[in-house]
Motif scaffolding. Sequence first.
Motif, short mmCIF file in Angstrom:
data_model
loop_
_atom_site.label_atom_id
_atom_site.label_comp_id
_atom_site.label_asym_id
_atom_site.label_seq_id
_atom_site.Cartn_x
_atom_site.Cartn_y
_atom_site.Cartn_z
N ASN A 143 0.82 -1.21 0.00
CA ASN A 143 0.00 0.00 0.00
C ASN A 143 0.86 1.27 0.00
N LEU A 144 2.16 1.10 0.11
CA LEU A 144 3.08 2.22 -0.06
C LEU A 144 3.51 2.26 -1.53
N TYR A 145 3.26 3.38 -2.18
CA TYR A 145 3.63 3.57 -3.58
C TYR A 145 4.78 4.59 -3.64
N CYS A 146 5.96 4.12 -4.02
CA CYS A 146 7.13 4.99 -4.08
C CYS A 146 7.39 5.43 -5.52
N ILE A 147 7.84 6.67 -5.65
CA ILE A 147 8.15 7.24 -6.96
C ILE A 147 9.57 7.79 -6.93
N PHE A 148 10.39 7.35 -7.85
CA PHE A 148 11.78 7.82 -7.96
C PHE A 148 11.93 8.51 -9.31
N VAL A 149 12.13 9.81 -9.28
CA VAL A 149 12.18 10.61 -10.50
C VAL A 149 13.62 10.83 -10.94
N ASP A 150 13.91 10.50 -12.19
CA ASP A 150 15.20 10.83 -12.77
C ASP A 150 15.10 12.21 -13.40
N ASN A 151 15.68 13.20 -12.73
CA ASN A 151 15.60 14.58 -13.22
C ASN A 151 16.76 14.91 -14.16
N GLY A 152 17.57 13.91 -14.49
CA GLY A 152 18.70 14.16 -15.38
C GLY A 152 19.85 14.86 -14.71
N LEU A 153 19.77 15.02 -13.38
CA LEU A 153 20.78 15.78 -12.65
C LEU A 153 21.40 14.95 -11.53
N LEU A 154 21.22 13.63 -11.64
CA LEU A 154 21.78 12.71 -10.66
C LEU A 154 23.23 12.39 -11.01
N ARG A 155 23.91 11.67 -10.12
CA ARG A 155 25.26 11.23 -10.42
C ARG A 155 25.24 10.17 -11.53
N LYS A 156 26.38 9.89 -12.08
CA LYS A 156 26.48 8.95 -13.18
C LYS A 156 25.95 7.57 -12.77
N ASP A 157 25.03 7.05 -13.57
CA ASP A 157 24.43 5.72 -13.38
C ASP A 157 23.66 5.59 -12.07
N GLU A 158 23.40 6.70 -11.38
CA GLU A 158 22.76 6.64 -10.08
C GLU A 158 21.30 6.19 -10.19
N TYR A 159 20.61 6.65 -11.20
CA TYR A 159 19.20 6.30 -11.34
C TYR A 159 19.03 4.79 -11.39
N GLU A 160 19.81 4.13 -12.21
CA GLU A 160 19.69 2.68 -12.37
C GLU A 160 20.10 1.94 -11.09
N SER A 161 21.22 2.36 -10.48
CA SER A 161 21.72 1.65 -9.30
C SER A 161 20.81 1.81 -8.10
N VAL A 162 20.29 3.03 -7.88
CA VAL A 162 19.41 3.26 -6.73
C VAL A 162 18.08 2.54 -6.94
N LEU A 163 17.55 2.61 -8.15
CA LEU A 163 16.28 1.93 -8.43
C LEU A 163 16.43 0.43 -8.18
N HIS A 164 17.56 -0.12 -8.58
CA HIS A 164 17.82 -1.54 -8.35
C HIS A 164 17.88 -1.84 -6.86
N SER A 165 18.52 -0.95 -6.09
CA SER A 165 18.60 -1.15 -4.63
C SER A 165 17.21 -1.16 -4.00
N TYR A 166 16.36 -0.25 -4.45
CA TYR A 166 15.00 -0.17 -3.90
C TYR A 166 14.20 -1.44 -4.22
N LEU A 167 14.37 -1.94 -5.44
CA LEU A 167 13.66 -3.18 -5.81
C LEU A 167 14.16 -4.34 -4.97
N ASP A 168 15.47 -4.38 -4.69
CA ASP A 168 16.03 -5.43 -3.84
C ASP A 168 15.48 -5.35 -2.42
N MET A 169 15.12 -4.13 -1.98
CA MET A 169 14.55 -3.95 -0.64
C MET A 169 13.08 -4.36 -0.59
N GLY A 170 12.51 -4.67 -1.74
CA GLY A 170 11.11 -5.10 -1.77
C GLY A 170 10.11 -3.96 -1.84
#
Length: 508
Positions: free
Chosen positions: A239-266
């Motif tokens: 019932n928790l809906y999380c949204i991670f926005v890639d604003n194009g201003l993140l560190r290199k490859d951060e969007y993919e790595s952080v999103l992967h970490s969140y998915l691993d956390m369930g």
Amino acid sequence: MSEQILILDFGSQFTQLIARRVRELNIYCEIHPFNKIPEITPDIKGVILSGSPYSVRDEGSPRVDMGLFRGKVPLLGVCYGAQLLAHTLGGEVKASKHREYGRAMLTHHSHSALLDTVSPITQVWMSHGDTIVSVPESFKIIGETDSVKVAAFHIEGEQTYGIQFHPEVTHSVEGKNILKNFVVDICGCAQDWTAASFVESTIADLKARLGNDKVVMALSGGVDSTVAASLVHHAIGKNLYCIFVDNGLLRKDEYESVLHSYLDMGLNIKGVDAKAHFYGVLAGLTDPEAKRKAIGKAFIDIFDQEAHLIEDVKWLGQGTIYPDVIESVSVKGPSATIKSHHNVGGLPDYMKLKIVEPLNTLFKDEVRAVGRTLELPEAILKRHPFPGPGLAIRILGDITAEKVAILQDVDAIFINGLKTRGLYDQVWQAGAMLLPIQSVGVMGDERTYERVVALRAVTSVDGMTADWAHLPYDFLADVSNEIINRVKGVNRVVYDISSKPPATIEWE
């Protein structure tokens, strides 16, 4: 919370530090402005009156009704708090002939519960322009220094104490012992407020508050939002809906790595690629505040759009932490705006969502302790602070995709170098700035005229003050060489050796 210490804030720069010291003793405490005193309920085991930049002799200086506490709960006045006790109860406070700042040696020669376990002569830290020159007969002087006759006192017949020094600062060598004597021995607190107990009670509270309601939350990859989301997730699951926005201003490859970490956390999370939208609203903007506001509005627009795709959302989750709350209700009001807050603030009224902030009673170090109790990845918990506007405020001047790509490459070399050399955890925050100037250089036998980047690394406890990190010269030399050799378009690297204050950590 089953028991707590109430700290009344009179505007001292050290008030938060008192709270941190009490929390370090595994005792819950809250800071409230002197003019917004909560009801003194049975769970409040003691009260601490903070210091203040004001003088008790000034008309209009902060006052409280001591009758609310005296004889009901133990009371400790610190600096201004001690002077206020003396002044309002019949003693005399005068301006010191010499302002008393810095180290002093406290001597105590009479038994007192407050100074029990403290050495007969111990170093303390003074910071006041007034001093207590006389006290009523009921006041027993229990400590003095060479220049301060009434350095500590006890009101006989009640558990009320005052000290004209600051036990919360590290320069008061046995200050933590003094605070422990007060909150544990005098107030009787059990020292059972731990990260584990916080997690258990908070998840139970969230389950009761949220029930089957849906919560939407924006995640940034940072410590606060991640720990907050994990707590809510443990309470309500999908019932928790999380949204991670890639604003194009993140560190290199951060969007993919952080999103992967969140998915691993369930976590139930959706990634949104909004780079083009952010680059569009930033086009041509060079003023730092204009960039911040454009990014903030763009984020709200994207987040609102995504939130509306979820049916029947009732709550907005936020990673607000305690210093944010304290600042919003401070004695003197919010601090003067140096620059807009790095993290995007509140959402517009039209979203009509109730707010849930599971971390709004915790300091940053406590948030990390809670994260470890929840077994979150160390890579996230140890992550350096990163500004909400991201690389937009590390690129001085206008923003383009090309500049972002250059800075991402530079930043990646710097940050990965810190990690490889075992320096990352010694630094509070690090990053690179792309400067709006070009520099003449020589590569091979050819003249170059390319960009300049500045590396920035600081050490700090809480980010309020910071010193530039004294990184090894050989490390800086290696990083500089790697950046110039590998990042096309950069031919000069400089290192920022400015402390905060006077400089801020970020350049914009």
